[in-house]
Design a protein around this motif. Structure first.
Motif, short mmCIF file in Angstrom:
data_model
loop_
_atom_site.label_atom_id
_atom_site.label_comp_id
_atom_site.label_asym_id
_atom_site.label_seq_id
_atom_site.Cartn_x
_atom_site.Cartn_y
_atom_site.Cartn_z
N ILE A 1 -16.40 4.00 -4.92
CA ILE A 1 -15.40 4.97 -5.40
C ILE A 1 -14.74 4.46 -6.68
O ILE A 1 -14.54 5.21 -7.64
N LEU A 2 -14.41 3.18 -6.71
CA LEU A 2 -13.79 2.61 -7.90
C LEU A 2 -14.70 2.73 -9.13
O LEU A 2 -14.25 3.08 -10.22
N SER A 3 -15.98 2.44 -8.94
CA SER A 3 -16.91 2.51 -10.07
C SER A 3 -17.08 3.94 -10.57
O SER A 3 -17.30 4.18 -11.76
N GLN A 4 -16.97 4.90 -9.67
CA GLN A 4 -17.08 6.30 -10.07
C GLN A 4 -15.85 6.78 -10.85
O GLN A 4 -15.95 7.68 -11.69
N THR A 5 -14.71 6.15 -10.57
CA THR A 5 -13.47 6.63 -11.20
C THR A 5 -13.09 5.84 -12.44
O THR A 5 -12.42 6.35 -13.32
N ARG A 6 -13.53 4.56 -12.53
CA ARG A 6 -13.12 3.76 -13.71
C ARG A 6 -14.24 2.91 -14.26
O ARG A 6 -14.01 2.02 -15.08
N GLY A 7 -15.48 3.16 -13.84
CA GLY A 7 -16.60 2.36 -14.32
C GLY A 7 -16.80 1.14 -13.45
O GLY A 7 -15.99 0.84 -12.57
N PRO A 8 -17.87 0.38 -13.68
CA PRO A 8 -18.17 -0.79 -12.85
C PRO A 8 -17.11 -1.87 -13.02
O PRO A 8 -16.48 -1.98 -14.06
N PRO A 9 -16.89 -2.66 -11.94
CA PRO A 9 -15.90 -3.74 -12.03
C PRO A 9 -16.30 -4.76 -13.07
O PRO A 9 -17.49 -5.01 -13.30
N GLU A 10 -15.28 -5.37 -13.72
CA GLU A 10 -15.57 -6.39 -14.74
C GLU A 10 -16.08 -7.66 -14.10
O GLU A 10 -15.70 -8.02 -13.03
N ASP B 1 -3.06 10.16 -1.12
CA ASP B 1 -2.43 11.32 -1.76
C ASP B 1 -1.82 10.96 -3.11
O ASP B 1 -1.71 11.79 -4.00
N VAL B 2 -1.35 9.72 -3.24
CA VAL B 2 -0.86 9.22 -4.52
C VAL B 2 -1.71 8.02 -4.92
O VAL B 2 -2.37 7.41 -4.08
N MET B 3 -1.72 7.71 -6.21
CA MET B 3 -2.54 6.59 -6.69
C MET B 3 -2.16 5.32 -5.93
O MET B 3 -1.01 4.88 -5.94
N GLU B 4 -3.14 4.74 -5.25
CA GLU B 4 -2.89 3.56 -4.44
C GLU B 4 -2.74 2.33 -5.34
O GLU B 4 -3.27 2.28 -6.44
N ILE B 5 -2.00 1.34 -4.84
CA ILE B 5 -1.86 0.07 -5.54
C ILE B 5 -3.07 -0.81 -5.28
O ILE B 5 -3.64 -1.42 -6.18
N PHE C 1 0.86 -1.18 0.00
CA PHE C 1 0.00 0.00 0.00
C PHE C 1 0.90 1.24 0.00
O PHE C 1 1.68 1.45 0.93
N LYS C 2 0.82 2.04 -1.04
CA LYS C 2 1.72 3.19 -1.19
C LYS C 2 1.50 4.24 -0.11
O LYS C 2 2.44 4.87 0.35
N ASN C 3 0.23 4.50 0.23
CA ASN C 3 -0.09 5.61 1.13
C ASN C 3 0.05 5.17 2.59
O ASN C 3 -0.92 4.85 3.26
N GLY C 4 1.29 5.13 3.06
CA GLY C 4 1.58 4.66 4.40
C GLY C 4 1.94 5.79 5.34
O GLY C 4 1.12 6.66 5.65
N SER C 5 3.21 5.85 5.75
CA SER C 5 3.60 6.80 6.80
C SER C 5 3.49 8.26 6.35
O SER C 5 3.19 9.13 7.17
#
Length: 549
Positions: free
Chosen positions: A540-549, A391-395, A349-353
């Protein structure tokens, strides 16, 4: 105590680690080579290191690597690694280290790096002169002089080709434990074959960094072990064999260049006569298969079935011990380095400390003490308020931005400061549990959480971790976890033929310290919140990239 050396404090196992990551995650070390020697009672009594940038300046690396003009291609000089081994062994010799007492050695290498041996190199390895350093004798042994490493991200086209060849990203994940990643070795090999076919045709063996280092000690090619091999997008993690479909999608004749993979606890041979004559190793010293730095860290922290290791650094990282994995598009499943019947998972997870520090500055006047008071003064579950802070795109998952939700799931632009702090910490740990469970993880009655990294010094943060996961939290010193884990694995390799469990081998090692236990009633509070958090994440994911496949 290893059965191979009962009661002999002088007898020992050594380990070597070619480390990659900066100390931000605390699962590895600076860029360099480190050696640790452990006696029969598992006490570390010798350690030393070589730093690539400082001690091998002639190679001109920064952070141990060369970043190429495209900003995507990242490599390391293979002869720098060879010379680093020369240097560290000479330092040990100069210190008076008694090599004659070494029963076995093993090691760890940065995962996803690869080495390309030129045709005829094995003959050179088997006939090394003890009068000369390794670098002088191996200069002409590599078809690729600058090796791709874990930081390389130049193989996107090859990733898509590999996924298409096996039926998509999910199919590849089910087969090899991960979807296609640019740094994974299969895709790196495919790029070399496509862009430098002559070098590929002149390559008789491809090693991982781990099996490359083991080959130097063996004086012949060492096999790839299951655990590091499962970070290549090439190994079928269930069957422990190379996937013919993946091999064929990457390059021709690849199976013969890789050799047959072996269990991670395998003794791959006795040490080369070069090291016996030059340094005084005993001829009977065993070489146990080297593995990747992440699997070696699992061994160093002595995880057992159901355990979790959580590194709370610049990036937060989870290691999980799994019995029945569920490979997914996020995270990685590797073969377990100390139990061939089980698996390990890794989530990053990128958004850590940095995220925690930002909220501390904004909501606690830059004070960790005030941050802790906010956690103490707010109730478990935070009144139903949930937050996502990226703050940065999370993995895991691929989200950016700050998203705050009330108990009624209404999105709001701000929380009170104390609510904000608890929402951040609860959200970070709920995300970790949700995505760990997606890979097949389940908390067991005997589960331990081993915490390390900067935030592991804050007991109030660890209390939230214990409450969300419903398991006790311990802290452990993991400054040298990969290297110490390799020494433990060397002992385990000596005893592997007796079916002695790894936990029995390392029972004399220092125990972790208990720092937090779940608050009564925590499981009831977080059961519903975890479901809501997962639902809101999907929203949130569906709002940013559409519904999950």
């Amino acid at each position: 105590m290893a059965p191979a050396c009962p009661g002999q404090r002088a007898r020992l196992c050594c380990s070597l680690s070619q480390a990659r990551r900066q100390a931000e995650s605390r699962f590895a070390f600076q860029f360099g080579v480190k050696v640790v020697a452990v006696d029969a009672e598992l006490s570390v009594f010798y350690e030393d290191s070589v730093h690539f940038d400082r001690d091998l300046v002639e190679f001109g690396t920064q952070g141990g690597v060369h970043v190429h003009k495209d900003g995507l291609t990242v490599t390391s000089p293979v002869l720098m690694w060879v010379q680093a081994l020369d240097i560290i062994l000479e330092k040990m010799k100069a210190s008076g280290f008694d090599f004659s007492q070494v029963l076995a050695l093993s090691g760890a290498g940065q995962q996803h790096g690869s080495v390309y041996w030129k045709t005829g190199a094995n003959q050179v390895l088997t006939s090394l002169s003890p009068d000369l350093p390794l670098r002088e004798q191996l200069q002409a042994c590599f078809s690729i002089s600058d090796c791709p490493v874990w930081m390389d991200s130049s193989t996107t086209a090859q990733c898509r080709q590999l996924e298409a060849a096996v039926g998509g990203a999910q199919a590849l994940s089910r087969l090899t434990g991960s979807r296609a990643y640019e740094r994974f070795t299969g895709n790196q090999i495919a790029k070399i074959y496509q862009q430098n076919p002559e070098a590929y045709s002149h390559t008789e063996r491809i090693s991982l960094v781990s099996s490359f280092a083991a080959s130097l000690f063996l004086g012949s090619y060492s096999p790839v072990d299951y655990s590091d091999g499962s970070g290549m997008n090439l190994l079928q993690i269930q069957d422990k064999v190379w996937s013919q479909a993946c091999l064929g999608a990457c390059a021709p004749r690849l199976e013969e260049k890789l050799g047959r993979p072996v269990p991670s606890c395998s003794v791959v041979g006795a040490i080369s006569s070069y090291f016996v004559q030059r340094y005084g190793f005993p001829p009977e010293c065993k070489v146990v298969a080297f593995t990747g730095d992440n699997p070696a860290s699992l061994a160093g922290m002595r995880l057992e079935e159901g355990d979790i290791a959580v590194s709370l650094g610049t990036s937060d990282t989870l290691f999980l011990w799994l019995q029945e994995p569920t490979p997914a598009l996020e995270g990685h499943i590797f073969c377990n380095p100390v139990d061939p019947q089980h698996y390990m998972a890794l989530l990053c997870f990128k958004n850590g400390s940095l995220m925690r520090e930002k909220i501390r500055d904004e909501s606690a006047s830059g004070s960790w003490s005030e941050f802790s008071k906010a956690l103490q003064s707010t109730e478990m579950g935070n009144g139903g308020n949930l937050g996502f802070y990226f703050d940065v795109m999370e993995i895991t998952p691929e989200i950016i931005g700050h998203h705050r939700f009330t108990a009624e799931n209404h999105e709001v632009s701000a929380f009170p400061q104390d609510v904000e702090i608890r929402a951040l910490i609860e959200g970070q740990f709920m995300a970790k549990k949700i995505h760990a469970e997606a890979l097949g993880y389940r908390v067991m009655p005997k589960t331990k959480i081993l915490a390390t990294g900067g935030a592991s010094h804050n007991r109030d943060i660890l209390q939230v971790l214990a409450d969300v996961f419903g398991a006790p939290v311990y802290v452990i010193d993991t400054a040298n976890s990969a290297c110490v884990g390799s020494a433990y694995r060397a002992f385990h390799g000596l005893a592997a033929g007796t079916d002695t469990p790894f936990a029995e081998i390392v029972k004399l090692a220092p125990n972790p310290r208990l720092v937090a236990t779940p608050t009564p009633g925590a499981s009831q509070v977080y059961e519903a919140l975890l479901q809501r958090y997962a639902m809101l994440e999907q929203r949130i994911l569906s709002q940013t990239r559409g519904p999950p496949e």
